[in-house]
Write a protein that holds these residues in place. Structure first.
Motif, PDB file in Angstrom:
ATOM      1  N   ASP A 118      -6.045   3.343   7.745  1.00 51.07           N
ATOM      2  CA  ASP A 118      -6.809   2.097   7.711  1.00 51.07           C
ATOM      3  C   ASP A 118      -6.539   1.265   6.459  1.00 51.07           C
ATOM      4  N   ARG A 119      -5.971   1.859   5.422  1.00 56.02           N
ATOM      5  CA  ARG A 119      -5.626   1.123   4.196  1.00 56.02           C
ATOM      6  C   ARG A 119      -4.406   0.217   4.386  1.00 56.02           C
ATOM      7  N   PHE A 120      -3.559   0.554   5.372  1.00 55.04           N
ATOM      8  CA  PHE A 120      -2.334  -0.216   5.583  1.00 55.04           C
ATOM      9  C   PHE A 120      -2.628  -1.492   6.366  1.00 55.04           C
ATOM     10  N   SER A 121      -1.865  -2.536   6.092  1.00 55.42           N
ATOM     11  CA  SER A 121      -2.128  -3.855   6.668  1.00 55.42           C
ATOM     12  C   SER A 121      -2.078  -3.872   8.196  1.00 55.42           C
ATOM     13  N   THR A 159       0.824  -1.193   0.000  1.00 55.02           N
ATOM     14  CA  THR A 159       0.000   0.000   0.000  1.00 55.02           C
ATOM     15  C   THR A 159       0.868   1.256   0.000  1.00 55.02           C
ATOM     16  N   THR A 160       0.515   2.199  -0.863  1.00 57.70           N
ATOM     17  CA  THR A 160       1.190   3.493  -0.868  1.00 57.70           C
ATOM     18  C   THR A 160       0.130   4.587  -0.910  1.00 57.70           C
ATOM     19  N   ILE A 192       3.938   7.942   1.040  1.00 56.82           N
ATOM     20  CA  ILE A 192       4.229   7.026   2.138  1.00 56.82           C
ATOM     21  C   ILE A 192       3.891   5.617   1.686  1.00 56.82           C
ATOM     22  N   SER A 193       4.725   4.686   2.064  1.00 56.61           N
ATOM     23  CA  SER A 193       4.492   3.282   1.736  1.00 56.61           C
ATOM     24  C   SER A 193       4.911   2.427   2.923  1.00 56.61           C
ATOM     25  N   GLU A 194       4.335   1.240   2.985  1.00 51.54           N
ATOM     26  CA  GLU A 194       4.662   0.336   4.075  1.00 51.54           C
ATOM     27  C   GLU A 194       6.126  -0.062   3.988  1.00 51.54           C
ATOM     28  N   THR A 230       1.699   0.256  11.582  1.00 53.07           N
ATOM     29  CA  THR A 230       2.490   0.157  10.359  1.00 53.07           C
ATOM     30  C   THR A 230       3.725   1.056  10.422  1.00 53.07           C
ATOM     31  N   ARG A 231       4.870   0.501  10.098  1.00 50.24           N
ATOM     32  CA  ARG A 231       6.087   1.289   9.914  1.00 50.24           C
ATOM     33  C   ARG A 231       6.090   1.731   8.453  1.00 50.24           C
TER      34      ARG A 231
END
Length: 164
Positions: free
Chosen positions: A31-34, A2-3, A87-89, A39-40
């Motif tokens: 909320d989109r991030f796992s 996710t980005t 931003i991305s995981e 999430t880092r």
């Protein structure tokens, strides 16, 4: 992976709340991030600066990412200037690399590995940052063992209190 991409003005927290420069991240984006708020992330600003970071909570359901002053200097930006960011995981859930000395210690000492594996990601990062501040390898090992021993004692004390 996710980005999220956006553009916004650089903001600053009140001095009594740290005075950090930041960008705001809405709860719906988080909320989109796992791992949601755990999430880092890797934050890239204006295709010039990239750094690993974690989410900070505003207390109203939304979040922010701190922008270090050194990054603002590199970008030649200041409070109120517009920036583009992505931003991305972070593929590494810890958000930091484990030092070789710690990897070697954990490979050789089962008890230390067991304690380390029981730590939260935040405690693991704390240990890693502690080790990285020390230059001497023997002192790094001593600091790691001391840290792990203290964490084990805290855990045992907590369990004793629960049984009472």
């Amino acid at each position: 992976m996710t980005t999220f991409q956006s553009t916004q003005a650089i903001r600053q927290l009140e001095k009594r709340k740290g005075g950090y420069y930041y960008i705001k991240i809405d709860a719906s984006t988080v909320d989109r991030f796992s791992r949601k708020r755990a999430t880092r992330l890797i934050c890239e600003i204006d295709d010039k600066v990239s750094y690993r970071c974690g989410l900070n909570h505003f207390g109203d359901g939304n979040f922010f990412l701190i922008i270090a002053t050194k990054h603002l200097k590199t970008l030649q930006k200041e409070l109120g200037d517009e920036i583009s960011f992505t931003i991305s995981e972070d593929p590494n859930p810890l958000g930091v690399d484990v030092p070789e000395v710690l990897e070697a210690l954990l490979a050789q000492d089962e008890d230390a590995k067991h304690i380390y594996d029981s730590l939260t990601d935040g405690k693991k990062r704390g240990l890693i940052h502690t080790i990285n501040r020390i230059k001497n390898i023997d002192k790094q090992v001593d600091a790691a063992l001391r840290f792990l021993e203290e964490e084990q004692l805290k855990k045992e004390e907590k369990e004793r209190k629960k049984r009472r």
